[in-house]
Design an enzyme around this catalytic site. Structure first.
Site, PDB file in Angstrom:
ATOM      1  CB  CYS A  15      49.400  35.564   3.642  1.00 22.14           C
ATOM      2  SG  CYS A  15      49.589  37.189   2.878  1.00 22.14           S
ATOM      3  CG  HIS A  57      52.590  37.210   6.444  1.00 24.65           C
ATOM      4  ND1 HIS A  57      52.267  36.407   5.357  1.00 24.65           N
ATOM      5  CD2 HIS A  57      52.712  36.361   7.500  1.00 24.65           C
ATOM      6  CE1 HIS A  57      52.208  35.146   5.754  1.00 24.65           C
ATOM      7  NE2 HIS A  57      52.469  35.096   7.048  1.00 24.65           N
ATOM      8  CD  GLU A  86      53.107  31.674   8.722  1.00 25.07           C
ATOM      9  OE1 GLU A  86      54.161  31.066   8.948  1.00 25.07           O
ATOM     10  OE2 GLU A  86      53.025  32.912   8.737  1.00 25.07           O
TER      11      GLU A  86
END
Length: 445
Positions: free
Chosen positions: A357, A407, A419
């Site tokens: 990420c 994240h 993402e």
């Protein structure tokens, strides 16, 4: 009654009987009765269906809880993965600091050596001065050197000589003293730099080891939960099959009961038709003292583009690229994290080329000359915070809480974000998730 009347009655009666018999023979004859399940059989089947349905409902609830737990554990794994990224960044920084400290220590050692040489030179000069004093006799530097003067001029020369000798002696001693102090300072600075560098490197290594251990525990918990979820899914599927079989059994029993009831109705109609035919035949027979023809038979009833655009497009160009934990550089996708021996390669990501990420953010923003650290926790504080209600394409969205961000994604507009989601996944565009989202987006542009 005459013979013609009797004859007509017998003919009519015979015709009615023949008609009744032929009607029964042509369509109303009922086959033997089918099996008629008992009420207890049907009730037992319905009870089994109810029991299996309850089991399915219970397993469905357990699966929902297991899925929620699996999602929670996935978030914990993502958090630990980002903590490993942080530990790696900190370890690299500590190693760089150690390298610089080692260079500084080497330079300090060179300077300390030079200072030592200066001390030796100063000591040598002082020794030479002392030797020169001895060669001139013990009277040098004493009042007797002035008393023994032959004339005023000699007296003045001797006084000047003594003054010069004293100044030289003081200078030599001062030089040696400064050289000793300088040498001690250089050696002290060298030791402090090395001690600090070693301390930072040791702390970073310990933190990396601690994070690796936490990562292993999180992965083990997730794998265990995934296995439990898989077992629940298998059990639910099995009970669903049993429920379907029980439902089929009840349906079959009810169908048998319906066939039996249909047979009963058909037999009732046949019996009524036969009785009606018999009554018609009896009515057609002649009776004593009466006359006339048979009555007519009654009918039988039938049965539902800007810099932000550059950053967004640079990220969007990576759609479909494999997730690789620790992957992603300013230049593009890279091999995932491993400690060299494979012990930290929990998901096989070291054998993949891709992004995680925060690595996807590193690559996207490098396209406009912004170089982010490869850790979502640092990325959250790298730019300006804006309320989520004001987020714009190119803003980064974060998940977790201020002390545990696990994240990061990028908002691309239209309620969508891009993402690198998790191991086994690929870079993708999905609707913005609002659960666990941080209250601010980070704007770099």
């Amino acid at each position: 009654m005459n013979r013609a009347t009797v004859l007509r009655g017998l003919v009519a009666s015979g015709l009615a009987l023949v008609l009744a018999l032929s009607t029964v023979g042509m369509g109303l004859a009922v086959p033997p009765p089918p099996n008629n399940p008992s009420d207890s059989d049907i009730s037992a089947g319905q009870s089994q269906v109810k029991d299996k349905a309850a089991q399915v409902g219970d397993l469905t609830n357990q699966l929902a809880a297991a899925d929620a737990r699996l999602t929670q554990l996935q978030s914990q794994v993502e958090q630990k993965m980002e903590e490993v990224n942080k530990a790696l960044v900190d370890l690299q920084a500590a190693q760089e600091a150690a390298r610089k400290a080692q260079d500084a220590a080497s330079a300090a050692k060179v300077e300390a050596t030079a200072a030592g040489d200066a001390v030796d030179l100063a000591r040598h000069q002082l020794d030479e001065f002392a030797a020169a004093s001895l060669q001139q006799g013990s009277a040098v530097g004493s009042i007797s050197a002035l008393i023994d003067a032959n004339d005023p001029k000699d007296l003045i020369d001797r006084a000047q000589l003594l003054s010069d000798i004293s100044r030289s002696q003081l200078r030599a001693m001062d030089v040696m003293q400064r050289a000793n102090v300088d040498k001690a300072n250089k050696e002290s600075a060298s030791r402090k730099a090395l001690d600090l560098a070693k301390q930072k490197q040791d702390e970073a290594a310990i933190a990396k080891k601690r994070v690796d251990s936490a990562m292993a525990a999180a992965v083990a918990a997730r794998q265990s939960q995934a296995e439990q979820t898989k077992q629940l899914q298998s059990a639910k599927a099995e009970v669903e099959n049993q429920l379907a079989a029980a439902q089929d059994k009840v349906s079959d029993l009810q169908a048998q009961r319906q066939r039996y009831q249909d047979w009963q109705e058909q037999k009732r109609r046949e019996d009524e038709a036969a009785a009606q035919a018999a009554a018609q035949a009896a009515a057609a027979r002649p009776s004593g003292g009466g006359g006339g023809g048979a009555p007519a038979p009654r009918p039988v009833a039938a049965p539902s583009g800007s810099r932000a655009n550059i950053v967004v497009q640079r990220a969007m160009a990576q759609l479909g690229i494999t997730y690789a934990w620790g992957g992603g550089t300013p230049s593009g996708p890279s091999r995932g994290i491993s400690d060299g021996g494979g012990d930290a390669d929990y998901f096989g990501d070291y054998n993949r080329i891709g992004f995680d990420c925060s690595g996807l953010m590193v690559y996207a923003f490098a396209g406009v000359g912004i170089y982010l650290p490869h850790y979502s926790g640092y990325q959250y504080y790298a730019g300006q915070h804006v309320p989520l209600s004001q987020m714009a394409p190119g803003d980064m969205l974060f998940y977790g809480n201020p002390s545990n961000i696990h994240h990061v994604t990028m908002y691309v507009g239209g309620g969508q974000m891009i993402e690198a989601p998790y191991s086994g996944g690929v870079v993708r565009v999905v609707p913005v998730r609002w659960g666990e989202i941080m209250p601010y987006a980070t704007r770099m542009l």
